[in-house]
Design a protein around this motif. Structure first.
Motif, PDB file in Angstrom:
ATOM      1  N   HIS A  35     -51.536  25.537   6.074  1.00 46.72           N
ATOM      2  CA  HIS A  35     -52.361  25.230   4.907  1.00 46.72           C
ATOM      3  C   HIS A  35     -52.193  23.770   4.494  1.00 46.72           C
ATOM      4  CE1 HIS A  35     -52.788  29.579   3.656  1.00 46.72           C
ATOM      5  NE2 HIS A  35     -51.622  29.667   4.290  1.00 46.72           N
ATOM      6  N   VAL A  37     -52.331  21.915   0.628  1.00 45.72           N
ATOM      7  CA  VAL A  37     -52.368  22.123  -0.823  1.00 45.72           C
ATOM      8  C   VAL A  37     -52.264  20.752  -1.467  1.00 45.72           C
ATOM      9  CG1 VAL A  37     -51.213  23.178  -2.808  1.00 45.72           C
ATOM     10  CG2 VAL A  37     -51.244  24.384  -0.608  1.00 45.72           C
ATOM     11  N   GLN A  39     -52.118  18.193  -5.188  1.00 46.93           N
ATOM     12  CA  GLN A  39     -51.710  18.142  -6.590  1.00 46.93           C
ATOM     13  C   GLN A  39     -52.115  16.786  -7.159  1.00 46.93           C
ATOM     14  OE1 GLN A  39     -47.431  18.600  -7.347  1.00 46.93           O
ATOM     15  NE2 GLN A  39     -47.929  19.725  -9.207  1.00 46.93           N
ATOM     16  N   LEU A  45     -51.227  22.765  -8.960  1.00 52.44           N
ATOM     17  CA  LEU A  45     -51.440  22.885  -7.525  1.00 52.44           C
ATOM     18  C   LEU A  45     -52.825  23.456  -7.220  1.00 52.44           C
ATOM     19  CD1 LEU A  45     -47.961  24.454  -6.753  1.00 52.44           C
ATOM     20  CD2 LEU A  45     -48.653  22.097  -6.280  1.00 52.44           C
ATOM     21  N   TRP A  47     -54.967  24.845  -3.791  1.00 53.09           N
ATOM     22  CA  TRP A  47     -55.060  25.128  -2.360  1.00 53.09           C
ATOM     23  C   TRP A  47     -56.317  24.473  -1.803  1.00 53.09           C
ATOM     24  CZ3 TRP A  47     -58.975  28.193  -0.112  1.00 53.09           C
ATOM     25  CH2 TRP A  47     -58.808  28.437   1.267  1.00 53.09           C
ATOM     26  N   PHE A  50     -56.956  26.410   4.956  1.00 54.73           N
ATOM     27  CA  PHE A  50     -56.087  27.175   5.865  1.00 54.73           C
ATOM     28  C   PHE A  50     -56.700  27.177   7.252  1.00 54.73           C
ATOM     29  CE2 PHE A  50     -53.516  30.539   7.549  1.00 54.73           C
ATOM     30  CZ  PHE A  50     -54.364  31.340   8.303  1.00 54.73           C
ATOM     31  N   TYR A  95     -49.993  18.162   0.338  1.00 50.40           N
ATOM     32  CA  TYR A  95     -48.883  18.821   1.019  1.00 50.40           C
ATOM     33  C   TYR A  95     -49.409  19.688   2.154  1.00 50.40           C
ATOM     34  CZ  TYR A  95     -46.201  17.984  -3.335  1.00 50.40           C
ATOM     35  OH  TYR A  95     -45.563  17.446  -4.426  1.00 50.40           O
TER      36      TYR A  95
END
Lengths: 118, 107
Positions: A35, A37, A39, A45, A47, A50, A95
């Motif tokens: 994944h 993610v 911020q 956070l 998402w 994927f 991330y």
């Protein structure tokens, strides 16, 4: 031990593109979904996307669908995030995270900062 | 899309006290819910998955409960390193979403 190392972040102008990479080690990458993610500064956070272990399945939220694309190279243990048509709202730490049971995120990288600004 | 609402936004407690954090889902997510801890400048860390299972290496003072739409993360006795922001996240459908977070701060 599991390690995820993101790279490719930086400052980019609105409307331009950027590609992030995430190099994985310490686990069998070829059987793990992955994944991304993000911020935004001072925010929570979100998402982003994927990809399944074999690259055959991808998912995106509405906020990035059609602009972002995830891919992977199992021979290099690396997952990528291609980001096109960037805007200020895409400014964030990105991330990569290892998938756990196709539901959760059990390991995270340290993140790479993307700043969209003219 | 499943909306997760966390409460309270901020929890002010002293070391040794019990912390109770709530996460409410806009529709049932069964037990497909996780909790993460995030400290300033760090990536999130998985604490609890499937609503009540502790992730590897997580101290026993962290516990989770709930199913359907209402979930709770409990820290039985706060240690100094537990002051951080906590997020819930569901894994029941796409897109995955997170709650807005609860900041546990030192009183």
């Amino acid at each position: 031990q599991v390690q995820l190392v993101e790279s490719g972040g930086g400052v980019v102008q609105p409307g331009r593109s950027l590609r992030l990479s995430c190099a994985a080690s310490g686990f069998t990458f070829s059987i793990s979904g992955m994944h991304w993610v993000r911020q935004a500064p001072g925010k929570g956070l979100e998402w982003v996307t994927f990809i399944s272990h074999d690259g055959n399945n991808e998912y995106y939220p509405d906020s990035v669908r059609g602009r972002f694309s995830i891919s992977r190279d199992n021979s290099k243990n690396t997952v990528y995030l291609q980001m096109d048509s960037l805007n200020a709202e895409d400014t964030a730490v990105y991330y990569c995270a290892k998938d756990a049971g196709k539901k959760f995120f059990d390991y995270w990288g340290q993140g790479t900062l993307v700043t969209v600004s003219s | 899309e499943v909306v997760l609402t966390q409460s309270p936004a901020t929890l002010s407690l002293s070391p040794g006290e019990r912390a109770t954090l709530s996460c409410r889902a806009s529709q049932s997510v069964s037990t497909y819910l996780a909790w993460y801890q995030q400290k300033p400048g760090q990536a999130p860390r998985l604490l609890i998955y499937d609503a009540s299972n502790g992730a590897a290496g997580i101290p026993a003072r962290f516990s989770g409960s709930g199913s359907g739409t209402d979930f709770t993360l409990t820290i039985s006795s706060l240690e100094p390193e537990d002051f951080a922001v906590y997020y819930c996240q569901h894994g029941s459908s796409w897109p995955r979403t997170f709650g807005g977070g609860t900041k546990v701060e030192i009183k």
